[in-house]
Structures are given as structure tokens and as C-alpha cells.
Design a protein around this motif. Structure first.
Motif, PDB file in Angstrom:
ATOM      1  N   THR A  35       0.686  -1.250   0.047  1.00  0.00           N
ATOM      2  CA  THR A  35       0.109  -0.061   0.046  1.00  0.00           C
ATOM      3  C   THR A  35       0.791   1.179  -0.108  1.00  0.00           C
ATOM      4  N   LEU A  36       0.837   2.164  -1.176  1.00  0.00           N
ATOM      5  CA  LEU A  36       1.610   3.313  -1.084  1.00  0.00           C
ATOM      6  C   LEU A  36       0.739   4.368  -1.122  1.00  0.00           C
ATOM      7  N   LEU A  37       1.010   5.354   0.008  1.00  0.00           N
ATOM      8  CA  LEU A  37       0.382   6.736  -0.119  1.00  0.00           C
ATOM      9  C   LEU A  37       0.997   7.564  -1.401  1.00  0.00           C
ATOM     10  N   LEU A  38      -0.008   8.444  -1.599  1.00  0.00           N
ATOM     11  CA  LEU A  38       0.403   9.717  -2.394  1.00  0.00           C
ATOM     12  C   LEU A  38       0.975  10.585  -1.517  1.00  0.00           C
ATOM     13  N   HIS A  39       0.735  10.948  -0.419  1.00  0.00           N
ATOM     14  CA  HIS A  39       1.126  11.830   0.581  1.00  0.00           C
ATOM     15  C   HIS A  39       2.452  11.158   1.040  1.00  0.00           C
ATOM     16  N   GLY A  40       3.534  11.936   0.703  1.00  0.00           N
ATOM     17  CA  GLY A  40       4.977  11.644   1.148  1.00  0.00           C
ATOM     18  C   GLY A  40       5.487  10.249   0.051  1.00  0.00           C
ATOM     19  N   ALA A  41       4.671   9.826  -0.965  1.00  0.00           N
ATOM     20  CA  ALA A  41       4.997   8.639  -1.536  1.00  0.00           C
ATOM     21  C   ALA A  41       5.397   7.520  -0.588  1.00  0.00           C
ATOM     22  N   HIS A  42       4.652   7.591   0.472  1.00  0.00           N
ATOM     23  CA  HIS A  42       4.899   6.879   1.678  1.00  0.00           C
ATOM     24  C   HIS A  42       4.212   5.297   1.521  1.00  0.00           C
ATOM     25  N   LEU A  43       5.084   4.354   1.753  1.00  0.00           N
ATOM     26  CA  LEU A  43       4.705   2.998   1.827  1.00  0.00           C
ATOM     27  C   LEU A  43       4.406   2.743   3.096  1.00  0.00           C
ATOM     28  N   VAL A  44       3.169   2.112   3.391  1.00  0.00           N
ATOM     29  CA  VAL A  44       2.513   1.819   4.702  1.00  0.00           C
ATOM     30  C   VAL A  44       2.476   0.420   4.952  1.00  0.00           C
ATOM     31  N   SER A  45       2.811  -0.534   3.722  1.00  0.00           N
ATOM     32  CA  SER A  45       2.472  -1.825   4.191  1.00  0.00           C
ATOM     33  C   SER A  45       2.939  -2.761   2.845  1.00  0.00           C
ATOM     34  N   SER A  54      -0.144   6.677  14.933  1.00  0.00           N
ATOM     35  CA  SER A  54       0.424   7.739  14.029  1.00  0.00           C
ATOM     36  C   SER A  54      -0.576   8.631  13.465  1.00  0.00           C
ATOM     37  N   ALA A  55      -0.328  10.065  13.315  1.00  0.00           N
ATOM     38  CA  ALA A  55      -1.272  10.861  12.640  1.00  0.00           C
ATOM     39  C   ALA A  55      -1.452  10.678  11.112  1.00  0.00           C
ATOM     40  N   PHE A  56      -2.397  10.548  10.490  1.00  0.00           N
ATOM     41  CA  PHE A  56      -2.407  10.514   8.964  1.00  0.00           C
ATOM     42  C   PHE A  56      -3.187  11.841   8.513  1.00  0.00           C
ATOM     43  N   ALA A  57      -2.363  12.905   8.763  1.00  0.00           N
ATOM     44  CA  ALA A  57      -2.819  14.090   8.234  1.00  0.00           C
ATOM     45  C   ALA A  57      -1.906  14.714   7.121  1.00  0.00           C
ATOM     46  N   THR A  58      -2.575  15.582   6.350  1.00  0.00           N
ATOM     47  CA  THR A  58      -1.830  16.345   5.209  1.00  0.00           C
ATOM     48  C   THR A  58      -0.716  17.167   6.004  1.00  0.00           C
ATOM     49  N   GLY A  59       0.408  17.107   5.411  1.00  0.00           N
ATOM     50  CA  GLY A  59       1.561  17.783   5.858  1.00  0.00           C
ATOM     51  C   GLY A  59       2.301  17.169   7.204  1.00  0.00           C
ATOM     52  N   GLN A  60       1.609  16.041   7.631  1.00  0.00           N
ATOM     53  CA  GLN A  60       2.406  15.791   8.755  1.00  0.00           C
ATOM     54  C   GLN A  60       3.192  14.418   8.415  1.00  0.00           C
ATOM     55  N   ALA A  61       4.150  14.039   9.174  1.00  0.00           N
ATOM     56  CA  ALA A  61       4.939  12.812   8.708  1.00  0.00           C
ATOM     57  C   ALA A  61       4.202  11.672   9.602  1.00  0.00           C
ATOM     58  N   ILE A  62       4.422  10.610   8.932  1.00  0.00           N
ATOM     59  CA  ILE A  62       3.757   9.233   9.251  1.00  0.00           C
ATOM     60  C   ILE A  62       4.769   8.182  10.041  1.00  0.00           C
ATOM     61  N   ARG A  63       4.489   7.955  11.243  1.00  0.00           N
ATOM     62  CA  ARG A  63       5.424   7.166  12.025  1.00  0.00           C
ATOM     63  C   ARG A  63       5.425   5.649  11.533  1.00  0.00           C
ATOM     64  N   GLY A  64       6.539   5.094  10.782  1.00  0.00           N
ATOM     65  CA  GLY A  64       6.048   3.712  10.271  1.00  0.00           C
ATOM     66  C   GLY A  64       6.341   3.671   8.998  1.00  0.00           C
ATOM     67  N   PRO A 114       9.313   6.159   5.405  1.00  0.00           N
ATOM     68  CA  PRO A 114       9.264   7.492   4.933  1.00  0.00           C
ATOM     69  C   PRO A 114      10.362   7.760   3.791  1.00  0.00           C
ATOM     70  N   VAL A 115      10.119   8.780   2.972  1.00  0.00           N
ATOM     71  CA  VAL A 115      11.196   9.059   1.869  1.00  0.00           C
ATOM     72  C   VAL A 115      11.882  10.390   2.544  1.00  0.00           C
ATOM     73  N   ILE A 116      13.227   9.889   2.713  1.00  0.00           N
ATOM     74  CA  ILE A 116      13.862  11.258   3.316  1.00  0.00           C
ATOM     75  C   ILE A 116      14.736  11.963   2.152  1.00  0.00           C
ATOM     76  N   PHE A 117      14.487  13.324   2.265  1.00  0.00           N
ATOM     77  CA  PHE A 117      15.025  14.057   0.972  1.00  0.00           C
ATOM     78  C   PHE A 117      14.501  15.496   1.101  1.00  0.00           C
ATOM     79  N   PRO A 118      15.442  16.631   0.997  1.00  0.00           N
ATOM     80  CA  PRO A 118      16.989  16.299   0.592  1.00  0.00           C
ATOM     81  C   PRO A 118      17.782  16.605   1.650  1.00  0.00           C
ATOM     82  N   GLN A 119      17.290  16.082   2.859  1.00  0.00           N
ATOM     83  CA  GLN A 119      18.123  16.590   4.104  1.00  0.00           C
ATOM     84  C   GLN A 119      17.795  15.479   5.138  1.00  0.00           C
ATOM     85  N   PHE A 120      19.087  14.738   5.719  1.00  0.00           N
ATOM     86  CA  PHE A 120      18.835  13.731   6.663  1.00  0.00           C
ATOM     87  C   PHE A 120      18.853  14.270   8.112  1.00  0.00           C
TER      88      PHE A 120
END
Length: 281
Positions: A26-36, A52-62, A65-71
Motif C-alpha cells: 500500500t503506497l500513499l500519495l502523501h509523501g510517496a509513503h509505503l505503509v504496508s 500515528s497521525a495520518f494528516a496532510t503535511g504531517q510525517a507518518i510514524r512507520g 518515509p522518503v527522506i529528501f533532501p536532508q537527513f
């Protein structure tokens, strides 16, 4: 090839990738975040915090996550950069004869240029087939000047029991310990968790890693990423997270394909790509 429609997951736009052999992701368009990710005939392999909060503009825990352009906080931007908080655009999503594949894209906009004044195009490709998950991150410099960036696939792996799990294949690697703020070298072949915080950036990973957890063996390989970050918040720090249960640290280990210690520099028109591959044995 048959197209995959956009649906919803956790209240956000999502793609449900299901390959003909039953592998799912399962891939979210928010953050290109794979959640499963559930391999064919297997169980869920990723940890996703139930609080975890699943809200626009917020990071998801788990998930991943795509980290870019800073670690992390290694630079002037928000922690881990902005890519994981932005909506990505769907490029393609389809089921083939033996896999399911999705490609999402993120390009610069007014908001990103305010904090990071560069023209770029990033893409992530997610492919599931059988007992394998392939994740490729790519970036192209679309501007007139060179720029540098860090990147990572911040993969949260689900654990049955953190206290009996181990990660094999790090022996001999130099690392930066972000907890103790010192350099070190890994001498043991097996890395075990003991309930304290673990946060290390291992450099120049060449071999495949193997996560052992109960009777499960997960092979972790990467190409193009030179570092691997191994992270578990431990009991004390884990209890401080508002978006993770107090005992959540027992159920996860992050093994992140990363480019941190030597950021990538792209000249105008140049591109870069790197991949992490997970395979359940």
C-alpha cells in the motif's frame, strides 16, 4: 498490463499494489509513503504505528518515509527534509504478468524553493513480486546550478520480539554513533537490541544484511546508497513519542538505505538513482 486505480487508505489517497502471485503493498500519495508490504504467502513486514497521525503535511510514524533532501537535522531544513510531507504525483501504476509497479513523482514548487532554492524532479518506484519488494529513489537536477542533497528510505521493519531479533552483515564496518556522538567500528557480526537507544550510520555497506526475528529471515540489499542507518529509539526515548505506543520500540527496527555521510552533488541535467531490495526467505 492493467492500470491500478487510486483508492484511499488511512483517509489518504493511496495505491493498492497486488501482484498476480498475491504479493501486496500500500503506497500513499502523501509523501510517496509505503505503509504496508505483505509478501506472497507471508505476513506484514513493515511496522506502522497504530497511534500515528495520518494528516496532510504531517510525517507518518512507520512504513517507509522518503527522506529528501536532508537527513535528520543535518542542515537548515526541517528534520528529514520536506519530501515525506508533500503530495506526490502519480506517474504510473499497473499490474504486470508477475508483478505490480507504481511510480510517483515530486517536483519543486514555490514552497520548496523558499526553503531549498533548487529545481529538481524526484521519483520513487515501488515494485512487488513474490517475496520481494524493490524501492528505487531517483533525483534529477532540472535547474541551472549544481546542488547537493542527502536521501534515505527510512524503512521500519516489523519485529516479533526486539529482544531476540538480530541484524547480520555489519561486521567490519565503520559507523557514526548518533547517540554517543562518536565514531566506531562494528566488530561483531550480529547486532542485537538491548532496550537502549540505537542510532548508527554505517558507511560503505557492500554486503547483504539479514534480519533474523523468531523463525523469519529477511534479506536486505541496497544499490547506489553507500550508507545504512540502523535505528531503534529504545525504551526511554520510545516512551516520549506521541505518535508511537510506549512499547512500540519492541516491535520495530529501522534499517534505512541512505546517502548521508557523503551527500550527492548533481550538476545541471545530471541524475542519480539508488535502490533498497527486501526479500523474505
Amino acid at each position: 498490463m492493467s492500470p491500478i486505480p487510486v483508492t484511499r487508505s488511512h483517509g489518504l489517497e493511496a495505491l493498492e499494489l497486488v501482484s498476480p502471485d498475491g504479493a501486496r503493498a500500500t503506497l500513499l500519495l502523501h509523501g510517496a509513503h509505503l505503509v504496508s508490504w505483505v509478501p506472497a504467502g507471508g505476513e506484514e513486514q513493515l511496522y506502522l504505528s497504530p497511534t500515528s497521525a495520518f494528516a496532510t503535511g504531517q510525517a507518518i510514524r512507520g512504513g517507509v518515509p522518503v527522506i529528501f533532501p536532508q537527513f535528520n537535522a543535518r542542515g537548515p531544513l526541517q528534520k528529514h527534509g520536506f519530501a515525506r510531507n508533500k503530495p506526490w504525483q502519480l506517474v504510473s501504476a499497473e499490474v504486470g504478468k508477475d508483478d505490480a509497479l507504481a511510480v510517483l513523482r515530486l517536483t519543486d514548487d514555490g514552497a520548496t524553493r523558499m526553503v531549498w532554492p533548487h529545481q529538481f524532479e524526484a521519483e520513487i518506484s515501488i515494485r512487488v513480486s513474490g517475496r520481494t519488494l524493490e524501492m528505487e529513489l531517483a533525483c534529477e537536477n532540472r535547474g541551472e546550478a549544481p546542488f547537493s542533497f542527502a536521501a534515505a528510505l527510512h524503512t521500519y521493519l516489523r519485529l516479533t520480539s526486539a529482544m531476540s531479533a538480530s541484524l547480520q552483515g555489519l561486521s567490519g564496518l565503520a559507523y557514526w554513533d548518533s547517540v554517543d556522538q562518536r565514531a566506531g567500528t562494528q566488530h561483531e557480526d550480529l547486532l542485537r537490541l538491548d532496550g537502549s537507544e540505537l542510532d548508527r550510520i554505517y558507511q560503505d555497506l557492500k554486503d547483504t544484511l539479514i534480519l533474523r526475528d523468531a523463525d523469519r529471515r529477511l534479506r536486505i540489499a541496497q544499490q547506489g546508497f553507500s550508507d545504512v542507518v540502523v535505528w531503534n529509539p529504545g525504551e526511554v526515548k520510545g516512551a516520549q513519542f506521541s505518535d508511537m505506543p510506549a512499547d512500540g520500540y519492541r516491535q520495530m527496527l529501522c534499517v534505512e538505505a541512505a546517502q548521508v555521510l557523503q551527500p550527492v552533488t548533481l550538476a545541471p541535467g545530471e541524475s542519480w538513482a539508488a535502490m533498497q531490495v527486501l526479500a523474505l526467505e
